[in-house]
Design a protein around this motif. Sequence first.
Motif, mmCIF file in Angstrom:
data_model
loop_
_atom_site.group_PDB
_atom_site.id
_atom_site.type_symbol
_atom_site.label_atom_id
_atom_site.label_comp_id
_atom_site.label_asym_id
_atom_site.label_seq_id
_atom_site.Cartn_x
_atom_site.Cartn_y
_atom_site.Cartn_z
ATOM 1 N N LYS A 18 -56.922 -29.889 47.262
ATOM 2 C CA LYS A 18 -56.598 -28.605 48.466
ATOM 3 C C LYS A 18 -57.109 -29.293 49.577
ATOM 4 C CE LYS A 18 -58.107 -25.482 44.483
ATOM 5 N NZ LYS A 18 -59.051 -24.601 43.906
ATOM 6 N N GLU A 19 -58.253 -29.724 49.560
ATOM 7 C CA GLU A 19 -59.312 -30.807 50.877
ATOM 8 C C GLU A 19 -57.841 -31.042 51.673
ATOM 9 O OE1 GLU A 19 -62.004 -34.389 52.628
ATOM 10 O OE2 GLU A 19 -62.499 -33.256 50.142
ATOM 11 N N LEU A 20 -57.010 -32.039 51.165
ATOM 12 C CA LEU A 20 -56.096 -32.813 51.920
ATOM 13 C C LEU A 20 -54.944 -31.917 52.863
ATOM 14 C CD1 LEU A 20 -54.517 -35.639 53.044
ATOM 15 C CD2 LEU A 20 -53.723 -35.286 51.111
ATOM 16 N N ARG A 21 -54.813 -31.018 51.647
ATOM 17 C CA ARG A 21 -53.590 -29.868 51.988
ATOM 18 C C ARG A 21 -54.394 -29.219 53.424
ATOM 19 N NH1 ARG A 21 -52.191 -27.577 47.508
ATOM 20 N NH2 ARG A 21 -50.679 -28.255 47.617
ATOM 21 N N ALA A 22 -55.543 -28.839 53.404
ATOM 22 C CA ALA A 22 -56.056 -27.848 54.655
ATOM 23 C C ALA A 22 -56.011 -28.842 55.866
ATOM 24 C CB ALA A 22 -57.840 -27.660 54.039
ATOM 25 N N GLU A 23 -56.382 -30.241 55.944
ATOM 26 C CA GLU A 23 -56.640 -30.754 56.785
ATOM 27 C C GLU A 23 -55.240 -30.896 57.394
ATOM 28 O OE1 GLU A 23 -59.305 -31.864 58.689
ATOM 29 O OE2 GLU A 23 -60.667 -30.415 57.142
ATOM 30 N N LEU A 24 -54.246 -32.213 56.505
ATOM 31 C CA LEU A 24 -53.131 -31.050 57.172
ATOM 32 C C LEU A 24 -52.642 -30.031 57.779
ATOM 33 C CD1 LEU A 24 -51.149 -33.106 54.455
ATOM 34 C CD2 LEU A 24 -51.384 -34.632 56.562
ATOM 35 N N ALA A 25 -52.512 -29.282 57.696
ATOM 36 C CA ALA A 25 -52.592 -27.950 57.319
ATOM 37 C C ALA A 25 -53.038 -27.563 59.579
ATOM 38 C CB ALA A 25 -52.741 -26.279 56.928
ATOM 39 N N LYS A 26 -54.189 -27.649 59.528
ATOM 40 C CA LYS A 26 -54.783 -27.828 60.577
ATOM 41 C C LYS A 26 -54.583 -28.613 61.977
ATOM 42 C CE LYS A 26 -59.902 -27.252 59.392
ATOM 43 N NZ LYS A 26 -60.998 -28.228 58.953
ATOM 44 N N ALA A 27 -53.786 -29.239 61.114
ATOM 45 C CA ALA A 27 -53.049 -30.640 62.233
ATOM 46 C C ALA A 27 -51.854 -29.703 62.464
ATOM 47 C CB ALA A 27 -53.027 -31.810 61.854
ATOM 48 N N GLY A 28 -50.696 -29.419 62.064
ATOM 49 C CA GLY A 28 -49.794 -28.735 61.589
ATOM 50 C C GLY A 28 -48.282 -29.311 60.629
ATOM 51 N N ILE A 29 -49.277 -30.107 59.693
ATOM 52 C CA ILE A 29 -48.202 -30.299 58.473
ATOM 53 C C ILE A 29 -48.251 -29.890 57.218
ATOM 54 C CG2 ILE A 29 -48.184 -33.108 57.936
ATOM 55 C CD1 ILE A 29 -49.271 -33.931 60.585
ATOM 56 N N VAL A 30 -46.861 -29.874 57.270
ATOM 57 C CA VAL A 30 -46.831 -29.955 55.731
ATOM 58 C C VAL A 30 -46.254 -30.331 54.613
ATOM 59 C CG1 VAL A 30 -46.010 -27.957 54.492
ATOM 60 C CG2 VAL A 30 -46.397 -27.147 56.320
ATOM 61 N N LEU A 31 -46.557 -31.012 53.470
ATOM 62 C CA LEU A 31 -45.867 -31.868 52.672
ATOM 63 C C LEU A 31 -46.222 -30.465 51.294
ATOM 64 C CD1 LEU A 31 -48.446 -35.030 53.248
ATOM 65 C CD2 LEU A 31 -46.076 -34.523 54.216
ATOM 66 N N PRO A 32 -44.423 -30.122 51.330
ATOM 67 C CA PRO A 32 -44.335 -29.087 50.017
ATOM 68 C C PRO A 32 -44.256 -29.555 48.722
ATOM 69 C CG PRO A 32 -42.279 -29.559 52.209
ATOM 70 C CD PRO A 32 -43.342 -30.523 52.744
ATOM 71 N N SER A 33 -44.354 -30.767 48.852
ATOM 72 C CA SER A 33 -44.822 -31.101 47.581
ATOM 73 C C SER A 33 -45.992 -31.783 46.699
ATOM 74 C CB SER A 33 -43.519 -32.496 46.829
ATOM 75 O OG SER A 33 -41.743 -32.234 47.791
ATOM 76 N N LEU A 34 -46.789 -31.564 48.138
ATOM 77 C CA LEU A 34 -48.407 -32.189 48.058
ATOM 78 C C LEU A 34 -48.564 -31.520 46.224
ATOM 79 C CD1 LEU A 34 -50.234 -33.825 48.791
ATOM 80 C CD2 LEU A 34 -51.199 -31.892 50.495
ATOM 81 N N GLY A 35 -49.107 -32.522 45.893
ATOM 82 C CA GLY A 35 -50.344 -31.937 43.999
ATOM 83 C C GLY A 35 -49.923 -33.158 43.854
ATOM 84 N N LEU A 36 -50.652 -32.487 42.288
ATOM 85 C CA LEU A 36 -50.990 -33.741 40.886
ATOM 86 C C LEU A 36 -50.228 -34.423 40.822
ATOM 87 C CD1 LEU A 36 -54.002 -32.326 39.817
ATOM 88 C CD2 LEU A 36 -54.065 -33.863 41.481
ATOM 89 N N ASP A 37 -49.888 -35.763 40.655
ATOM 90 C CA ASP A 37 -48.780 -36.139 40.046
ATOM 91 C C ASP A 37 -48.501 -35.389 38.231
ATOM 92 O OD1 ASP A 37 -46.806 -38.021 39.130
ATOM 93 O OD2 ASP A 37 -48.152 -39.024 37.846
ATOM 94 N N PRO A 38 -47.729 -34.947 37.711
ATOM 95 C CA PRO A 38 -47.557 -34.304 36.764
ATOM 96 C C PRO A 38 -48.008 -35.393 35.221
ATOM 97 C CG PRO A 38 -46.033 -33.685 37.413
ATOM 98 C CD PRO A 38 -46.610 -34.279 37.878
ATOM 99 N N VAL A 39 -46.883 -36.919 35.392
ATOM 100 C CA VAL A 39 -46.914 -37.717 33.961
ATOM 101 C C VAL A 39 -48.854 -38.400 33.968
ATOM 102 C CG1 VAL A 39 -46.626 -39.775 34.067
ATOM 103 C CG2 VAL A 39 -44.831 -38.242 34.840
ATOM 104 N N SER A 40 -49.329 -38.482 35.355
ATOM 105 C CA SER A 40 -50.831 -39.162 35.478
ATOM 106 C C SER A 40 -51.887 -38.370 34.646
ATOM 107 C CB SER A 40 -51.520 -39.324 36.286
ATOM 108 O OG SER A 40 -51.735 -38.141 37.802
ATOM 109 N N LEU A 41 -51.460 -36.726 34.455
ATOM 110 C CA LEU A 41 -52.319 -35.672 34.003
ATOM 111 C C LEU A 41 -52.129 -35.857 32.503
ATOM 112 C CD1 LEU A 41 -52.241 -33.091 36.801
ATOM 113 C CD2 LEU A 41 -53.812 -33.720 35.823
#
Length: 68
Positions: A18-41
Motif C-alpha cells: 500500500k505504501e509503495l503504491r501510494a508513493e508511486l502514484a504521487k510520482a504518476g507511476i502505476v504498476l498494475p500487477s503490484l501486489g503480494l506474490d501468492p506463491v510466497s503466501l
Amino acid sequence: MEARHSALCAEEAEDAVKELRAELAKAGIVLPSLGLDPVSLAREAPCPLVELGRCSVETARRLAAVLR
C-alpha cells in the motif's frame, strides 16, 4: 506462535505494498500487477514477497527517471 508471526508478516507485507503504491502514484507511476506474490503466501510458513509485476516501457522509463 508461528501462525501469529505469519499473520504479522503478511500484514506487514500488505502495508508495504500500500505504501509503495501510494508513493508511486504521487510520482504518476502505476504498476498494475503490484501486489503480494501468492506463491510466497502459500508456503507452510509464509514469508511474503512483493510482486512488482509487468509494466509498459513508458512506465519503466518513468520509474527509472524517478530513481535517478
